[in-house]
Write a protein that holds these residues in place. Structure first.
Motif, PDB file in Angstrom:
ATOM      1  N   GLY A   1       0.853  -1.279  -0.080  1.00 35.70           N
ATOM      2  CA  GLY A   1      -0.030  -0.006   0.006  1.00 35.70           C
ATOM      3  C   GLY A   1       0.825   1.234   0.118  1.00 35.70           C
ATOM      4  O   GLY A   1       0.252   2.373  -0.162  1.00 35.70           O
ATOM      5  N   LEU A   2       2.163   1.052   0.135  1.00 33.89           N
ATOM      6  CA  LEU A   2       2.937   2.243  -0.201  1.00 33.89           C
ATOM      7  C   LEU A   2       3.251   2.919  -1.474  1.00 33.89           C
ATOM      8  O   LEU A   2       3.488   3.976  -1.639  1.00 33.89           O
ATOM      9  CB  LEU A   2       4.474   2.352   0.821  1.00 33.89           C
ATOM     10  N   LEU A   3       3.127   2.020  -2.496  1.00 32.88           N
ATOM     11  CA  LEU A   3       3.602   2.211  -3.587  1.00 32.88           C
ATOM     12  C   LEU A   3       2.878   3.423  -4.263  1.00 32.88           C
ATOM     13  O   LEU A   3       3.356   4.349  -4.848  1.00 32.88           O
ATOM     14  CB  LEU A   3       3.826   1.085  -4.576  1.00 32.88           C
ATOM     15  N   GLU A   4       1.533   3.026  -4.447  1.00 37.02           N
ATOM     16  CA  GLU A   4       0.679   4.181  -4.909  1.00 37.02           C
ATOM     17  C   GLU A   4       0.590   5.424  -4.238  1.00 37.02           C
ATOM     18  O   GLU A   4       0.716   6.509  -5.168  1.00 37.02           O
ATOM     19  CB  GLU A   4      -0.654   3.570  -4.776  1.00 37.02           C
ATOM     20  N   PRO A   5       0.546   5.590  -3.010  1.00 33.32           N
ATOM     21  CA  PRO A   5       0.699   6.975  -2.359  1.00 33.32           C
ATOM     22  C   PRO A   5       2.244   7.499  -2.843  1.00 33.32           C
ATOM     23  O   PRO A   5       2.193   8.765  -3.054  1.00 33.32           O
ATOM     24  CB  PRO A   5       0.552   6.771  -1.060  1.00 33.32           C
ATOM     25  N   PHE A   6       3.388   6.833  -2.812  1.00 31.69           N
ATOM     26  CA  PHE A   6       4.548   7.299  -3.220  1.00 31.69           C
ATOM     27  C   PHE A   6       4.317   7.848  -4.725  1.00 31.69           C
ATOM     28  O   PHE A   6       4.826   9.058  -4.936  1.00 31.69           O
ATOM     29  CB  PHE A   6       5.655   6.377  -2.825  1.00 31.69           C
ATOM     30  N   THR A   7       4.094   6.869  -5.591  1.00 30.55           N
ATOM     31  CA  THR A   7       3.697   7.385  -7.116  1.00 30.55           C
ATOM     32  C   THR A   7       3.048   8.700  -7.184  1.00 30.55           C
ATOM     33  O   THR A   7       3.360   9.498  -7.912  1.00 30.55           O
ATOM     34  CB  THR A   7       3.247   6.273  -7.811  1.00 30.55           C
ATOM     35  N   ALA A   8       1.970   8.718  -6.424  1.00 38.23           N
ATOM     36  CA  ALA A   8       1.131   9.810  -6.424  1.00 38.23           C
ATOM     37  C   ALA A   8       1.723  11.269  -6.218  1.00 38.23           C
ATOM     38  O   ALA A   8       1.545  12.401  -6.737  1.00 38.23           O
ATOM     39  CB  ALA A   8      -0.206   9.706  -5.616  1.00 38.23           C
ATOM     40  N   LEU A   9       2.931  11.191  -5.345  1.00 37.95           N
ATOM     41  CA  LEU A   9       3.637  12.464  -5.329  1.00 37.95           C
ATOM     42  C   LEU A   9       4.203  13.090  -6.419  1.00 37.95           C
ATOM     43  O   LEU A   9       4.933  14.037  -6.372  1.00 37.95           O
ATOM     44  CB  LEU A   9       4.654  12.139  -4.050  1.00 37.95           C
ATOM     45  N   SER A  10       4.372  12.152  -7.387  1.00 33.40           N
ATOM     46  CA  SER A  10       4.995  12.704  -8.547  1.00 33.40           C
ATOM     47  C   SER A  10       4.090  13.657  -9.559  1.00 33.40           C
ATOM     48  O   SER A  10       4.541  14.093 -10.309  1.00 33.40           O
ATOM     49  CB  SER A  10       5.159  11.338  -9.653  1.00 33.40           C
ATOM     50  N   HIS A  11       2.903  13.914  -8.874  1.00 32.33           N
ATOM     51  CA  HIS A  11       1.952  14.806  -9.545  1.00 32.33           C
ATOM     52  C   HIS A  11       2.915  16.491  -9.178  1.00 32.33           C
ATOM     53  O   HIS A  11       2.681  17.250 -10.071  1.00 32.33           O
ATOM     54  CB  HIS A  11       0.358  14.939  -8.949  1.00 32.33           C
ATOM     55  N   GLU A  12       3.346  16.529  -8.211  1.00 27.95           N
ATOM     56  CA  GLU A  12       4.072  17.554  -7.655  1.00 27.95           C
ATOM     57  C   GLU A  12       5.604  17.369  -8.298  1.00 27.95           C
ATOM     58  O   GLU A  12       6.276  18.134  -8.760  1.00 27.95           O
ATOM     59  CB  GLU A  12       4.081  17.944  -6.193  1.00 27.95           C
ATOM     60  N   HIS A  13       6.203  16.142  -7.770  1.00 25.68           N
ATOM     61  CA  HIS A  13       7.778  15.757  -8.024  1.00 25.68           C
ATOM     62  C   HIS A  13       7.685  15.352  -9.320  1.00 25.68           C
ATOM     63  O   HIS A  13       7.926  14.161  -9.391  1.00 25.68           O
ATOM     64  CB  HIS A  13       8.096  15.042  -6.704  1.00 25.68           C
ATOM     65  N   ALA A  14       7.475  16.187 -10.145  1.00 30.32           N
ATOM     66  CA  ALA A  14       7.328  15.811 -11.743  1.00 30.32           C
ATOM     67  C   ALA A  14       8.300  15.605 -12.870  1.00 30.32           C
ATOM     68  O   ALA A  14       8.016  15.418 -14.004  1.00 30.32           O
ATOM     69  CB  ALA A  14       5.986  16.259 -12.114  1.00 30.32           C
ATOM     70  N   ASP A  15       9.440  16.059 -12.230  1.00 32.42           N
ATOM     71  CA  ASP A  15      10.700  16.298 -13.159  1.00 32.42           C
ATOM     72  C   ASP A  15      11.514  14.933 -13.372  1.00 32.42           C
ATOM     73  O   ASP A  15      12.828  15.004 -13.703  1.00 32.42           O
ATOM     74  CB  ASP A  15      11.353  17.384 -12.603  1.00 32.42           C
ATOM     75  N   GLY A  16      10.818  13.753 -13.353  1.00 36.72           N
ATOM     76  CA  GLY A  16      11.466  12.575 -13.567  1.00 36.72           C
ATOM     77  C   GLY A  16      11.640  11.675 -12.479  1.00 36.72           C
ATOM     78  O   GLY A  16      11.311  12.087 -11.390  1.00 36.72           O
ATOM     79  N   TRP A  17      12.233  10.620 -12.601  1.00 35.83           N
ATOM     80  CA  TRP A  17      12.123   9.356 -11.739  1.00 35.83           C
ATOM     81  C   TRP A  17      13.350   8.421 -11.970  1.00 35.83           C
ATOM     82  O   TRP A  17      13.593   8.272 -13.066  1.00 35.83           O
ATOM     83  CB  TRP A  17      10.805   8.572 -11.633  1.00 35.83           C
TER      84      TRP A  17
END
Length: 251
Positions: free
Chosen positions: A21-37
C-alpha cells in the motif's frame, strides 16, 4: 526538491508486492515531484537501474520497473531545483559500479565540493546537479580513504556544512551489503520555512520480513519511526539488522 523511498527485504519479490500500500501513495507524489524518476533494484548481486524524465505516475517504464524482482531497492521522484534542466544526466539515482545514490535537497554553491572530488570522477559527471557532486564526494572518500559508507556519508555531510549553505542533505545510498539513509535539514532555509517543519522529515519501518525508509508524505501509523536529523540509518541486506549512527555537519 524530491521524494525518496528505500526498501530491503529478506526474499526477492516485485516491488508492487513488497511495498504494498505504500507504492501508490508514493507514486502519486509525482504529480508535484514531476521532473523525472529513477529506480535502482538489487536481486542478489545484480543491480538494475531504470530512469525517466517524465512524471512517474504517467510512465509505463516506471510501472514496469516496479514489477521487477528485488531484495533491495531505491526509488526517487525529482522536483528539479530552479535553473537545473530536466534531462537524463540530472536524474537520480546516480550510479558508480555497485553503488546507487539519490538526494532530496540542495546545497549552494553546487561547486563547493569540486576540489575535494577526484578529478576523473568530476570529469565523468553526467549532469549539472549539486546532488551528483554530493555522491561523487562520497565516492571519492570511499576510494581514496578506504573508509566505509557511514564514515563517507558523515564526512561528506561535514564537508558540505563547512563549505556551503543547504536546505536538506537527505539521501539514500544502496550498496552490495546495505541500504543507508541520512537525514539533515537547515530549518532556516527558504524551503524549510515555506514548506514547514515536516517537509524534510524521513521515517522508517522495520518488520519481520522487510524494512522501509521514506521521505515525508506516505508514512502514517504507529509502526513508523522518525529518523532524527543528524543520523544515518543502516539496514543490512543479509539479515535486516538496523543500526543508527550520529553525524555532524560541522567541520
Amino acid at each position: 526538491m524530491c521524494r525518496l523511498l528505500g526498501v530491503v527485504t529478506r526474499v526477492p519479490r516485485p516491488l508492487t508486492e513488497t511495498l504494498g500500500g505504500l507504492l501508490e501513495p508514493f507514486t502519486a507524489l509525482s504529480h508535484e515531484h514531476a521532473d523525472g524518476w529513477g529506480i535502482a533494484v538489487r536481486s542478489g548481486r545484480e543491480q538494475i537501474i531504470t530512469r525517466g524524465t517524465d512524471p512517474a505516475h504517467a510512465s509505463p517504464a516506471y510501472r514496469a520497473a516496479t514489477r521487477g524482482l528485488a531484495d533491495a531497492a531505491l526509488l526517487h521522484l525529482r522536483l528539479a531545483s530552479p535553473g537545473l534542466p530536466i534531462r537524463p544526466g540530472n536524474t537520480h539515482p546516480f550510479v558508480a559500479g555497485t553503488l546507487a545514490f539519490a538526494h532530496n535537497g540542495f546545497f549552494s554553491p553546487r561547486e563547493a565540493l569540486d576540489d575535494l572530488i577526484e578529478p576523473e570522477l568530476l570529469a565523468g559527471a553526467t549532469g549539472d546537479t549539486d546532488s551528483e557532486r554530493f555522491f561523487l564526494r562520497v565516492l571519492s572518500r570511499l576510494r581514496s580513504e578506504n573508509t566505509d559508507p557511514v564514515d563517507a556519508l558523515a564526512h561528506t555531510a561535514a564537508d558540505i556544512g563547512s563549505r556551503a549553505t543547504f536546505g536538506s542533505l537527505n539521501c539514500l545510498l544502496l550498496t552490495e551489503s546495505a541500504l543507508y539513509a541520512y537525514a539533515q535539514e537547515d530549518p532556516e532555509s527558504e524551503v524549510s520555512r515555506r514548506r514547514g517543519p515536516e517537509f524534510f522529515r524521513m521515517h522508517y519501518r522495520i518488520g519481520a520480513t522487510d524494512a522501509v525508509v521514506t521521505s515525508n508524505g506516505i508514512a502514517t501509523g504507529e509502526e513508523w519511526e522518525t529518523l532524527p536529523y543528524g543520523r544515518i540509518l543502516e539496514i543490512r541486506r543479509s539479515d535486516l539488522r538496523v543500526s543508527t549512527h550520529a553525524v555532524t555537519t560541522a567541520a
